[in-house]
Design a protein around this motif. Structure first.
Motif, PDB file in Angstrom:
ATOM      1  N   ASP A  70       0.850  -1.187   0.000  1.00 28.63           N
ATOM      2  CA  ASP A  70       0.000   0.000   0.000  1.00 28.63           C
ATOM      3  C   ASP A  70       0.893   1.246   0.000  1.00 28.63           C
ATOM      4  O   ASP A  70       1.921   1.287   0.679  1.00 28.63           O
TER       5      ASP A  70
ATOM      6  N   TYR B  82       1.617   2.720   3.486  1.00 27.02           N
ATOM      7  CA  TYR B  82       2.548   1.911   4.280  1.00 27.02           C
ATOM      8  C   TYR B  82       3.961   2.063   3.758  1.00 27.02           C
ATOM      9  O   TYR B  82       4.920   2.202   4.528  1.00 27.02           O
TER      10      TYR B  82
ATOM     11  N   ARG C 180       5.464   5.282   4.942  1.00 30.03           N
ATOM     12  CA  ARG C 180       5.883   5.244   6.344  1.00 30.03           C
ATOM     13  C   ARG C 180       7.218   4.519   6.497  1.00 30.03           C
ATOM     14  O   ARG C 180       8.097   4.968   7.237  1.00 30.03           O
TER      15      ARG C 180
END
Length: 306
Positions: A66, A69, A72
């Motif tokens: 994703d 994600y 991050r």
């Protein structure tokens, strides 16, 4: 591309049992994977970047992550001064990711510790047991990758489709000895006209953002479709991907309203000839002027393939 028979409970059980056993023993459950101070997801991303500097789009496709994600994880690696994320000079809309000097050192340490963990894991086994394990894991890896490929109808003029078709021509040319005689550009132009709705389609099976198989359907008229550009990457053979792709293309042809499919191939492609015969294709007279084809097949399509 889904299997025709239901999955048995004992088959899912063995997969789950292996997952539990393996993840425990390789350190997936640890907050600090291999003692590197980062969890597995972050370490895996670092490893992929070290293998091949690429764009964030490439990483999303390669790891099936994703975008939120992935962002991050990249922010963590950036904050640790292990990677750089910068605009791609070739296309400012994309971002390229690469390792810093500290990131390269961390990647080398990750490689060393991963090798050590794998070596320690198999060390108690005999040579025969290690050979059995290596063969079993290679087979499992192939089958899992084949089961999880993404299959999608694709514009035949797209970069992914063109990459697949170019690989198809390269391999077929090498196998039959006519590599220099293919009009690849003309074939790609014809695909862009013929392998599109409403009378045709082109599909690509991809893994990690790279094509591993492809095929198309075009109309010959009178309810007859023709399967074209059927190709499976050589490193993926042995997992039944070719047969699954063939069934998928037959389903595509049926959805397009065709009641019969035809295809041609060359006798040097022994595996392909055998696969078509196993799938119920019958050999017919030449139906086109393809100078590179020696074998011609046809198959009636049932309304209800089940």
């Amino acid at each position: 591309m889904n299997p025709a028979t239901p999955v048995l409970p004992e088959q899912t059980d063995v997969v789950r049992r292996f997952n539990r056993s393996y993840t425990q023993r390789v350190g997936v459950l640890e907050d600090s994977f291999l003692g590197l101070g980062m969890p597995l997801g972050t370490a895996r991303l670092l490893y992929e970047i070290g293998l091949e500097p690429c764009t964030t789009r490439d990483l999303r496709a390669r790891l099936d992550l994703d975008s939120g994600y992935l962002s991050r994880l990249l922010r963590r690696l950036e904050s640790d001064a292990l990677v750089t994320v910068e605009p791609d000079p070739a296309d400012r809309r994309r971002r390229r990711v690469g390792l810093t000097a500290a990131g390269s050192r961390a990647w080398e340490e990750l490689e060393r510790r991963s090798d050590d963990r794998a070596r320690d894991l198999v060390a108690p086994l005999t040579d025969r047991q290690r050979a059995r394990l290596a063969a079993a894991l290679a087979e499992a890896d192939l089958l899992v990758r084949a089961a999880t490929v993404a299959v999608a109808t694709t514009d035949p003029a797209s970069p992914l489709a063109r990459q697949a078709v170019e690989a198809y021509f390269e391999e077929v040319g090498a196998r039959i000895g006519d590599a220099g005689e293919f009009d690849v550009v003309g074939a790609l132009d014809a695909d862009a006209r013929n392998l599109v709705a409403p009378h045709g389609a082109f599909v690509v099976a991809s893994s990690g953002g790279r094509p591993v198989a492809c095929g198309g359907v075009q109309s010959l008229g009178g309810g007859v479709g023709e399967i074209k550009r059927m190709w499976v990457d050589g490193t993926w053979r042995g997992a039944g991907l070719g047969s699954r792709l063939l069934r998928h293309l037959e389903s595509v042809a049926r959805d397009l309203g065709h009641t019969e499919v035809r295809l041609d191939t060359h006798g040097a492609l022994v595996e392909a000839v055998e696969m078509y015969e196993r799938a119920g294709y019958r050999e017919v007279d030449r139906y086109n002027d393809n100078p590179h084809a020696t074998h011609f097949f046809a198959k009636r399509l049932r309304r209800d393939p089940t």
